[in-house]
Design a protein around this motif. Structure first.
Motif, short mmCIF file in Angstrom:
data_model
loop_
_atom_site.label_atom_id
_atom_site.label_comp_id
_atom_site.label_asym_id
_atom_site.label_seq_id
_atom_site.Cartn_x
_atom_site.Cartn_y
_atom_site.Cartn_z
N PRO A 265 -4.86 -3.46 15.13
CA PRO A 265 -3.82 -3.32 14.47
C PRO A 265 -3.52 -2.02 13.76
O PRO A 265 -4.27 -1.35 12.96
CB PRO A 265 -3.64 -4.42 13.58
CG PRO A 265 -4.69 -5.35 14.15
CD PRO A 265 -5.58 -4.72 14.78
N PRO A 266 -2.37 -1.11 14.08
CA PRO A 266 -2.20 0.01 13.55
C PRO A 266 -1.27 -0.41 12.01
O PRO A 266 -1.02 -1.82 11.99
CB PRO A 266 -1.29 0.84 14.38
CG PRO A 266 -0.52 -0.18 15.15
CD PRO A 266 -1.68 -1.35 15.22
N PRO A 267 -0.88 0.50 11.40
CA PRO A 267 -0.13 0.16 10.34
C PRO A 267 1.26 -0.54 10.76
O PRO A 267 1.76 -0.05 11.93
CB PRO A 267 0.35 1.45 9.56
CG PRO A 267 -0.85 2.44 9.96
CD PRO A 267 -1.23 2.14 11.39
N ARG B 150 4.51 7.47 -2.64
CA ARG B 150 3.31 7.02 -3.28
C ARG B 150 4.15 6.21 -4.53
O ARG B 150 4.99 6.76 -5.32
CB ARG B 150 2.52 7.83 -3.86
CG ARG B 150 1.58 8.94 -2.90
CD ARG B 150 0.70 9.69 -3.30
NE ARG B 150 -0.09 10.29 -2.48
CZ ARG B 150 -1.20 10.03 -2.07
NH1 ARG B 150 -1.60 9.01 -2.37
NH2 ARG B 150 -1.80 10.64 -1.07
N GLY B 151 3.85 4.84 -4.53
CA GLY B 151 4.30 4.05 -5.52
C GLY B 151 5.05 2.71 -4.98
O GLY B 151 5.13 2.46 -3.60
N PRO B 152 5.67 2.01 -5.99
CA PRO B 152 6.13 0.61 -5.63
C PRO B 152 7.60 0.80 -4.71
O PRO B 152 8.04 2.05 -4.54
CB PRO B 152 6.46 -0.18 -6.78
CG PRO B 152 6.44 0.92 -7.77
CD PRO B 152 5.62 2.09 -7.27
N LEU C 212 1.41 2.27 5.02
CA LEU C 212 -0.13 2.62 5.20
C LEU C 212 -0.93 2.11 4.04
O LEU C 212 -2.00 1.85 4.27
CB LEU C 212 -0.31 4.19 4.58
CG LEU C 212 0.65 5.16 5.51
CD1 LEU C 212 0.58 6.53 5.15
CD2 LEU C 212 0.26 4.88 7.00
N SER C 213 -0.24 1.14 3.27
CA SER C 213 -1.13 0.40 2.51
C SER C 213 -0.37 -1.20 2.66
O SER C 213 0.86 -1.40 2.79
CB SER C 213 -0.77 0.63 1.08
OG SER C 213 -1.10 1.97 0.90
N ALA D 218 -2.41 -2.56 -5.22
CA ALA D 218 -1.22 -2.77 -6.48
C ALA D 218 -0.35 -1.57 -6.10
O ALA D 218 -0.29 -0.54 -5.32
CB ALA D 218 -2.01 -2.02 -7.60
N PRO D 219 0.86 -2.29 -6.16
CA PRO D 219 2.27 -1.54 -6.10
C PRO D 219 2.25 0.08 -6.32
O PRO D 219 2.75 0.69 -5.55
CB PRO D 219 3.38 -2.33 -6.79
CG PRO D 219 2.86 -3.51 -7.07
CD PRO D 219 1.36 -3.61 -7.21
N GLU D 220 1.60 0.35 -7.45
CA GLU D 220 1.63 1.73 -8.04
C GLU D 220 0.60 2.60 -7.01
O GLU D 220 0.90 3.77 -7.04
CB GLU D 220 1.40 2.09 -9.48
CG GLU D 220 -0.14 1.36 -9.92
CD GLU D 220 -0.19 -0.30 -10.21
OE1 GLU D 220 -1.49 -0.71 -10.55
OE2 GLU D 220 0.94 -0.72 -9.89
N LYS D 221 -0.32 2.17 -6.33
CA LYS D 221 -1.08 2.77 -5.51
C LYS D 221 -0.45 2.70 -4.00
O LYS D 221 -1.21 3.02 -3.09
CB LYS D 221 -2.42 2.25 -5.61
CG LYS D 221 -2.98 2.37 -7.11
CD LYS D 221 -4.46 2.00 -7.07
CE LYS D 221 -5.00 2.35 -8.27
NZ LYS D 221 -6.26 2.70 -8.47
N ALA D 222 0.48 1.94 -3.96
CA ALA D 222 1.03 1.81 -2.36
C ALA D 222 1.29 3.50 -1.69
O ALA D 222 1.91 4.18 -2.46
CB ALA D 222 2.33 1.00 -2.19
N ARG D 223 1.28 3.35 -0.39
CA ARG D 223 1.55 4.81 0.29
C ARG D 223 2.33 4.13 1.44
O ARG D 223 1.83 3.54 2.18
CB ARG D 223 0.27 5.37 0.89
CG ARG D 223 -0.54 5.75 -0.43
CD ARG D 223 -1.86 6.30 -0.02
NE ARG D 223 -2.49 5.89 1.38
CZ ARG D 223 -2.45 6.64 2.48
NH1 ARG D 223 -2.44 7.81 2.41
NH2 ARG D 223 -3.15 6.02 3.34
#
Length: 182
Positions: A52-54, A125-127, A158-159, A165-170
């Motif tokens: 599985p890719p993103p 980057r972020g939520p 990508l995340s 965590a939402p603040e670290k999402a890409r």
């Protein structure tokens, strides 16, 4: 250009045809229909031997209001997993049939292709709730270059939101574009 890379500033990119497994539906991101579709997509991918890719999602609304003014339960989506080049639709059919007895939602998974062509994209980057800030920057570049959207709003996750965590999402945000009518 690598379909899973984007700069943190809006940029232009071009993407030709891509094929993979897709499923179309309507409903809130993370809601029951969405969750069932994601599960079915990954089950069929696994049966087809796809690493599985993103996950990708292309979004739209069938309403005259701006998309973010439309209740999320009324959003439409195409979810997509890119398959290795050369995968035949018949392989997707066999994989779907193999998992169908355990996963009824797999009946809606199909082999699909699409072409975006020229796009504006960027890494957000972020939520998800802060995407409008990134989209405004993309819109400013489109306006400065005399371009308008020419297709569905596209996101590449990508995340995994279940693990980050939402603040670290890409998330890669991508919009196909064309010259504005003069």
């Amino acid at each position: 250009m690598n379909r899973y890379e984007a700069a943190e500033e809006p940029e232009f990119a071009e993407f030709g045809p891509v094929g993979g497994l897709g499923v179309t539906g309507r409903g809130e991101p993370g809601g029951p229909a969405f969750t069932a579709a994601v599960g079915a997509l990954y089950a069929v991918a696994g049966a087809a031997g796809i690493v599985p890719p993103p996950l990708e999602g292309r979004w739209w609304v069938e309403d005259g209001r701006p998309p973010l003014d439309v209740p999320r339960g009324e959003w439409w989506w195409h979810l997509f997993l890119h398959a290795a080049d050369g995968m035949e639709p018949s392989a997707a059919d066999r994989a779907r049939e193999a998992v169908l007895p355990q996963i009824p939602a797999a009946a809606r998974v199909q082999f699909v292709t699409f072409t975006e062509g020229r796009c504006v994209q960027m890494l957000h980057r972020g939520p998800f709730s802060e995407e409008p800030r990134s989209l405004a920057r993309m819109d400013a570049l489109m306006e400065a270059e005399g371009l308008v959207p020419n297709g569905l709003h596209h996101e590449i996750y990508l995340s995994d939101p279940r693990e980050v965590a939402p603040e670290k999402a890409r998330t890669i945000l991508r919009r196909p574009v064309r010259p504005a009518a003069t």
